[in-house]
Design a protein around this motif. Structure first.
Motif, short mmCIF file in Angstrom:
data_model
loop_
_atom_site.label_atom_id
_atom_site.label_comp_id
_atom_site.label_asym_id
_atom_site.label_seq_id
_atom_site.Cartn_x
_atom_site.Cartn_y
_atom_site.Cartn_z
N ALA A 232 -6.24 2.56 -0.01
CA ALA A 232 -7.39 1.66 0.01
C ALA A 232 -7.25 0.60 -1.08
CB ALA A 232 -8.68 2.44 -0.17
N ALA A 233 -6.75 0.99 -2.25
CA ALA A 233 -6.55 0.02 -3.34
C ALA A 233 -5.50 -1.01 -2.94
CB ALA A 233 -6.15 0.74 -4.61
N ALA A 234 -4.44 -0.56 -2.28
CA ALA A 234 -3.41 -1.49 -1.81
C ALA A 234 -3.96 -2.42 -0.73
CB ALA A 234 -2.21 -0.71 -1.29
N ALA A 235 -4.76 -1.87 0.16
CA ALA A 235 -5.36 -2.70 1.22
C ALA A 235 -6.29 -3.75 0.63
CB ALA A 235 -6.12 -1.81 2.20
N ALA A 236 -7.01 -3.41 -0.43
CA ALA A 236 -7.90 -4.36 -1.07
C ALA A 236 -7.12 -5.52 -1.67
CB ALA A 236 -8.73 -3.66 -2.14
N ILE A 237 -5.95 -5.24 -2.24
CA ILE A 237 -5.10 -6.30 -2.77
C ILE A 237 -4.66 -7.23 -1.64
CG2 ILE A 237 -2.81 -6.76 -3.76
CD1 ILE A 237 -3.23 -4.25 -5.49
N ARG A 238 -4.22 -6.66 -0.54
CA ARG A 238 -3.77 -7.48 0.60
C ARG A 238 -4.92 -8.30 1.17
NH1 ARG A 238 -0.66 -2.36 1.79
NH2 ARG A 238 1.49 -2.88 1.23
N ALA A 242 -4.51 -13.60 -1.72
CA ALA A 242 -4.04 -14.43 -2.83
C ALA A 242 -3.08 -13.69 -3.76
CB ALA A 242 -5.23 -14.94 -3.64
N LEU A 243 -3.26 -12.39 -3.89
CA LEU A 243 -2.42 -11.62 -4.81
C LEU A 243 -1.10 -11.25 -4.14
CD1 LEU A 243 -5.15 -9.29 -6.34
CD2 LEU A 243 -4.02 -11.24 -7.45
N PRO A 244 -0.01 -11.17 -4.90
CA PRO A 244 1.30 -10.88 -4.31
C PRO A 244 1.35 -9.51 -3.62
CG PRO A 244 1.55 -11.77 -6.52
CD PRO A 244 0.09 -11.50 -6.34
N GLU A 245 2.07 -9.44 -2.54
CA GLU A 245 2.28 -8.19 -1.81
C GLU A 245 2.88 -7.11 -2.70
OE1 GLU A 245 3.00 -5.21 1.12
OE2 GLU A 245 1.56 -6.88 1.02
N PHE A 246 3.68 -7.52 -3.65
CA PHE A 246 4.34 -6.58 -4.57
C PHE A 246 3.33 -5.70 -5.30
CE2 PHE A 246 6.01 -5.81 -8.94
CZ PHE A 246 7.01 -4.91 -8.61
N PHE A 247 2.17 -6.25 -5.63
CA PHE A 247 1.16 -5.48 -6.33
C PHE A 247 0.67 -4.30 -5.48
CE2 PHE A 247 -0.40 -9.42 -8.94
CZ PHE A 247 0.80 -9.42 -9.62
N ALA A 248 0.52 -4.54 -4.18
CA ALA A 248 0.10 -3.47 -3.27
C ALA A 248 1.20 -2.43 -3.12
CB ALA A 248 -0.28 -4.05 -1.92
#
Length: 255
Positions: A232-238, A242-248
């Motif tokens: 869910a945290a990764a999905a929120a980043i996506r 705006a935030l890089p995919e790498f963060f997810a």
């Protein structure tokens, strides 16, 4: 007192909530947030608002490098090639309201309470954001911290991994690899430095969130790992777009 030590939350709402709930279930009586409340993650406002509420209840907080960057992000024109951290800082700055940015800006670099020094990076030069990830740097940090009367314990973040250094019979520090959930005696007749790991972005190949719990009555330290909904945290980043995919991906891999 049972003091829960949380660092490097990185705007990860799901991990922060899970660690708070876990710590309270373990009897935590006070909280300390060791910097980097924001950066990388998708929910900076939520995390900062929760931190502000904890501060109002007596929690201890220090500033991290991502907090400082989010308050005053480097202008894009001044960057030859903006890093992902710089992109995150600019995005985070835009999400926060003035009150939240002012809160981050006012956080101190260090705090001392009951013989414990709290810092995001190192006590010898907290503004340089050095990593206490080896015995040499850890010793420099501990030497500086123990110049404060009564300080025998240093707790820091920034490294995103959990480790414990202690001073034995000589001047050099010894490193101990903690096991999650196993209490370690940290009696104040020795000097100790611990990196408590990252709540919001672990980097040791294990996606579970990290924090530590210190019992100052018995002087026992326990490093904790907490499962949370990292998908869910990764999905929120996506979902920010705006935030890089790498963060997810980093949350999913735990590194």
């Amino acid at each position: 007192m049972k003091l829960a030590l949380l660092s490097d939350l990185h705007a990860n709402r799901q991990a922060f909530d899970a660690c708070l709930a876990h710590a309270r279930a373990q009897g935590a009586e006070r909280f300390a947030l060791l910097g980097d409340l924001v950066g990388y993650g998708a929910d900076p406002r939520y995390v900062v608002q929760q931190a502000m509420a904890l501060a109002a209840q007596g929690a201890l907080l220090v500033q991290g490098n991502h907090d400082a960057q989010a308050v005053r992000p480097q202008p894009a024109a001044a960057q030859q090639a903006p890093s992902m951290a710089a992109l995150s800082a600019a995005w985070t700055h835009a999400q926060l309201v003035a009150e939240e940015r002012d809160f981050l800006a006012a956080l101190p670099l260090t705090a001392v309470v009951d013989g414990i020094l709290l810092v995001h990076a190192t006590a010898d030069a907290p503004e340089r954001w050095r990593y206490a990830d080896n015995a040499v740097v850890a010793q420099q940090s501990l030497d500086a911290a123990t110049q404060h009367p009564g300080v025998q314990h240093v707790f820091c973040g920034h490294v995103h991994q959990q480790s414990l250094f202690y001073r034995g019979t000589g001047r050099s520090l010894m490193r101990f690899a903690p096991v999650a959930g196993v209490a370690i005696p940290v009696a104040p007749h020795r000097q100790w430095l611990a990196t408590v790991g990252s709540v919001g972005q672990p980097r040791d190949g294990d996606a579970r969130a990290m924090y530590a719990l210190l019992d100052t009555r018995a002087w026992l330290l326990r490093f904790e790992r907490v499962a949370y909904d990292h998908a869910a945290a990764a999905a929120a980043i996506r979902a920010t777009g705006a935030l890089p995919e790498f963060f997810a991906q980093r949350l999913e891999r735990g590194q």
